[in-house]
Design a protein around this motif. Sequence first.
Motif, mmCIF file in Angstrom:
data_model
loop_
_atom_site.group_PDB
_atom_site.id
_atom_site.type_symbol
_atom_site.label_atom_id
_atom_site.label_comp_id
_atom_site.label_asym_id
_atom_site.label_seq_id
_atom_site.Cartn_x
_atom_site.Cartn_y
_atom_site.Cartn_z
ATOM 1 N N LYS A 73 0.912 -1.324 0.037
ATOM 2 C CA LYS A 73 0.149 -0.150 -0.115
ATOM 3 C C LYS A 73 1.020 1.333 0.087
ATOM 4 O O LYS A 73 1.908 1.231 0.421
ATOM 5 N N VAL A 74 0.302 2.470 -0.401
ATOM 6 C CA VAL A 74 0.971 3.738 -0.216
ATOM 7 C C VAL A 74 0.018 4.708 0.356
ATOM 8 O O VAL A 74 -1.195 4.599 0.028
ATOM 9 N N TYR A 75 0.397 5.367 1.396
ATOM 10 C CA TYR A 75 -0.106 6.353 2.123
ATOM 11 C C TYR A 75 0.167 7.737 2.225
ATOM 12 O O TYR A 75 1.448 7.958 2.034
ATOM 13 N N ARG A 76 -0.376 8.863 2.325
ATOM 14 C CA ARG A 76 -0.170 10.120 2.739
ATOM 15 C C ARG A 76 -0.834 10.156 3.823
ATOM 16 O O ARG A 76 -2.038 10.334 4.224
ATOM 17 N N THR A 77 -0.093 11.087 4.937
ATOM 18 C CA THR A 77 -0.441 11.230 6.169
ATOM 19 C C THR A 77 0.113 12.306 6.990
ATOM 20 O O THR A 77 1.266 12.907 6.503
ATOM 21 N N ARG A 78 -0.555 13.185 7.709
ATOM 22 C CA ARG A 78 0.035 14.220 8.525
ATOM 23 C C ARG A 78 0.631 13.775 9.891
ATOM 24 O O ARG A 78 -0.537 13.320 10.629
ATOM 25 N N VAL A 79 1.433 13.987 10.209
ATOM 26 C CA VAL A 79 2.163 13.638 11.612
ATOM 27 C C VAL A 79 2.167 15.084 12.482
ATOM 28 O O VAL A 79 2.857 15.760 12.001
ATOM 29 N N LYS A 80 1.236 14.862 13.714
ATOM 30 C CA LYS A 80 1.489 16.221 14.452
ATOM 31 C C LYS A 80 2.350 15.630 15.796
ATOM 32 O O LYS A 80 2.048 14.775 16.290
ATOM 33 N N LEU A 81 3.329 16.352 15.909
ATOM 34 C CA LEU A 81 4.234 16.150 16.980
ATOM 35 C C LEU A 81 3.710 16.967 18.233
ATOM 36 O O LEU A 81 3.110 17.681 18.242
ATOM 37 N N THR A 85 -2.283 10.627 21.592
ATOM 38 C CA THR A 85 -3.700 10.311 21.950
ATOM 39 C C THR A 85 -3.776 8.959 22.249
ATOM 40 O O THR A 85 -2.971 8.025 21.865
ATOM 41 N N ASP A 86 -4.710 8.663 22.818
ATOM 42 C CA ASP A 86 -4.996 7.111 23.068
ATOM 43 C C ASP A 86 -5.446 6.352 22.001
ATOM 44 O O ASP A 86 -5.370 5.078 21.864
ATOM 45 N N THR A 87 -5.857 6.760 20.717
ATOM 46 C CA THR A 87 -6.010 6.118 19.448
ATOM 47 C C THR A 87 -4.799 6.234 18.742
ATOM 48 O O THR A 87 -4.868 5.384 17.569
ATOM 49 N N GLY A 88 -4.140 7.191 18.866
ATOM 50 C CA GLY A 88 -2.767 7.235 17.892
ATOM 51 C C GLY A 88 -3.247 8.231 16.629
ATOM 52 O O GLY A 88 -2.752 8.461 15.677
ATOM 53 N N ASP A 89 -4.534 8.743 16.958
ATOM 54 C CA ASP A 89 -5.114 9.785 15.766
ATOM 55 C C ASP A 89 -5.629 10.858 16.349
ATOM 56 O O ASP A 89 -6.015 10.913 17.558
ATOM 57 N N THR A 183 0.512 3.642 14.235
ATOM 58 C CA THR A 183 1.739 3.136 15.187
ATOM 59 C C THR A 183 3.033 3.694 14.626
ATOM 60 O O THR A 183 3.763 3.906 15.172
ATOM 61 N N LEU A 184 3.427 3.563 13.157
ATOM 62 C CA LEU A 184 4.587 4.192 12.746
ATOM 63 C C LEU A 184 4.527 5.592 12.984
ATOM 64 O O LEU A 184 5.803 5.867 13.508
ATOM 65 N N ALA A 185 3.494 6.603 13.120
ATOM 66 C CA ALA A 185 3.670 7.988 13.473
ATOM 67 C C ALA A 185 4.208 7.955 15.212
ATOM 68 O O ALA A 185 4.846 8.786 15.290
ATOM 69 N N GLU A 186 3.379 7.087 15.853
ATOM 70 C CA GLU A 186 3.757 7.184 17.166
ATOM 71 C C GLU A 186 4.932 6.796 17.603
ATOM 72 O O GLU A 186 5.734 7.317 18.432
ATOM 73 N N ASP A 187 5.638 5.895 16.808
ATOM 74 C CA ASP A 187 7.026 5.257 17.077
ATOM 75 C C ASP A 187 8.056 6.464 16.746
ATOM 76 O O ASP A 187 8.980 6.613 17.187
ATOM 77 N N ILE A 188 7.667 7.154 15.584
ATOM 78 C CA ILE A 188 8.604 8.089 15.127
ATOM 79 C C ILE A 188 8.899 9.167 16.116
ATOM 80 O O ILE A 188 9.679 9.761 16.474
ATOM 81 N N GLY A 189 7.425 9.486 16.502
ATOM 82 C CA GLY A 189 7.372 10.654 17.624
ATOM 83 C C GLY A 189 7.908 10.345 19.099
ATOM 84 O O GLY A 189 8.723 11.161 19.573
ATOM 85 N N ARG A 190 8.055 9.140 19.459
ATOM 86 C CA ARG A 190 8.546 8.819 20.494
ATOM 87 C C ARG A 190 10.179 8.633 20.246
ATOM 88 O O ARG A 190 10.865 9.240 21.078
ATOM 89 N N GLU A 191 10.560 8.265 19.061
ATOM 90 C CA GLU A 191 12.053 8.447 18.966
ATOM 91 C C GLU A 191 12.572 9.966 18.942
ATOM 92 O O GLU A 191 13.636 10.278 19.173
ATOM 93 N N ALA A 192 11.630 10.842 18.293
ATOM 94 C CA ALA A 192 11.952 12.197 18.264
ATOM 95 C C ALA A 192 12.028 12.876 19.649
ATOM 96 O O ALA A 192 12.547 13.790 19.813
ATOM 97 N N GLY A 193 11.300 12.383 20.576
ATOM 98 C CA GLY A 193 11.266 12.825 21.937
ATOM 99 C C GLY A 193 10.261 13.787 21.982
ATOM 100 O O GLY A 193 10.102 14.274 23.046
ATOM 101 N N PHE A 194 9.147 13.830 21.090
ATOM 102 C CA PHE A 194 8.147 14.862 21.392
ATOM 103 C C PHE A 194 6.760 14.016 21.459
ATOM 104 O O PHE A 194 5.787 14.746 21.807
#
Length: 308
Positions: A73-81, A85-89, A183-194
């Motif tokens: 699959k291919v997705y476009r998403t906006r990640v807010k740092l 949230t409890d749902t990840g979105d 989950t990908l966005a959550e993991d990126i945010g956690r690694e970024a520290g925000f």
Amino acid sequence: MARRRKGLPIDGVLLLDKPQGMSSNHALQRVRRLYQARKAGHTGTLDPMATGLLPVCLGEATKFSAHLLEADKVYRTRVKLGEITDTGDAEGEVIARQALPERLDHDAIEALLARFRGEIEQVPPMYSALKHQGRKLYELAREGKTVARAPRRVTVYDIRPLGWEPDGFWLEVRCSKGTYIRTLAEDIGREAGFGAHITALERLQTGPFDSARRVTLEALEGMDDDARLAQLLPADAMLDHLPPLAVAAETADRLLHGQRAAVAAGTLAPGTTARLYLDHAFLGLVEATGATEIAPKRLVDTAALASG
């Protein structure tokens, strides 16, 4: 007593542009009613918040929908740092906040994204349709329950920023089946520290299908029957990754009656699945069970097709 309508023998694949705020099943049922189709199924759930490409299979095409479930699959998403949230979105409750710098370090984030390319492990989110002891995880999550989930291995073939904003960025992600973008966005945010969650998600491509021919529900509702039927792609359009095999009428007849059939040596490598054709008509899938033999694997109901 009124006789129950069985629906029409409509066959094909519709590339639906799912609107935001609607479940995939609701969108599926809307399409099914518009076509009055006997059978319908979609090929990979999109969250209600998500938009974009949702291939809907009608009639005999439903027999082959698993090939799109397995597709990349291919997705476009906006990640807010800065917010978790409890749902990840954006539909969930904010459970944690972290102050952001005045300006995001774009180079550092791009370097971080590179670490998520390739094969990675993800822990499926609680707000998902996966089941635990017969119950869907999101049902447990709504009751405030959390259960252990085993990590899954998925592949991110490419991940790249499309644009930057003061509190986040847009991403395009090309990935394997089973990848959770939240989950990908959550993991990126956690690694970024925000911390992070997604505020928009659009599916751009599923297997061989891109967004060029997708159609909205509103557009479908405004069409007459002929125009609506013209939107359908043939079932074999989702099977382009498999080799074609044209056979004679006698061979096709044996296969359609559940029997194995002989083919010339070298036609297919043993174990290969191929698309079966008779006079350019798609009959389904066969599998090479030996160097000179094929067997039916998943065939269309030719009687149903003839009646349509």
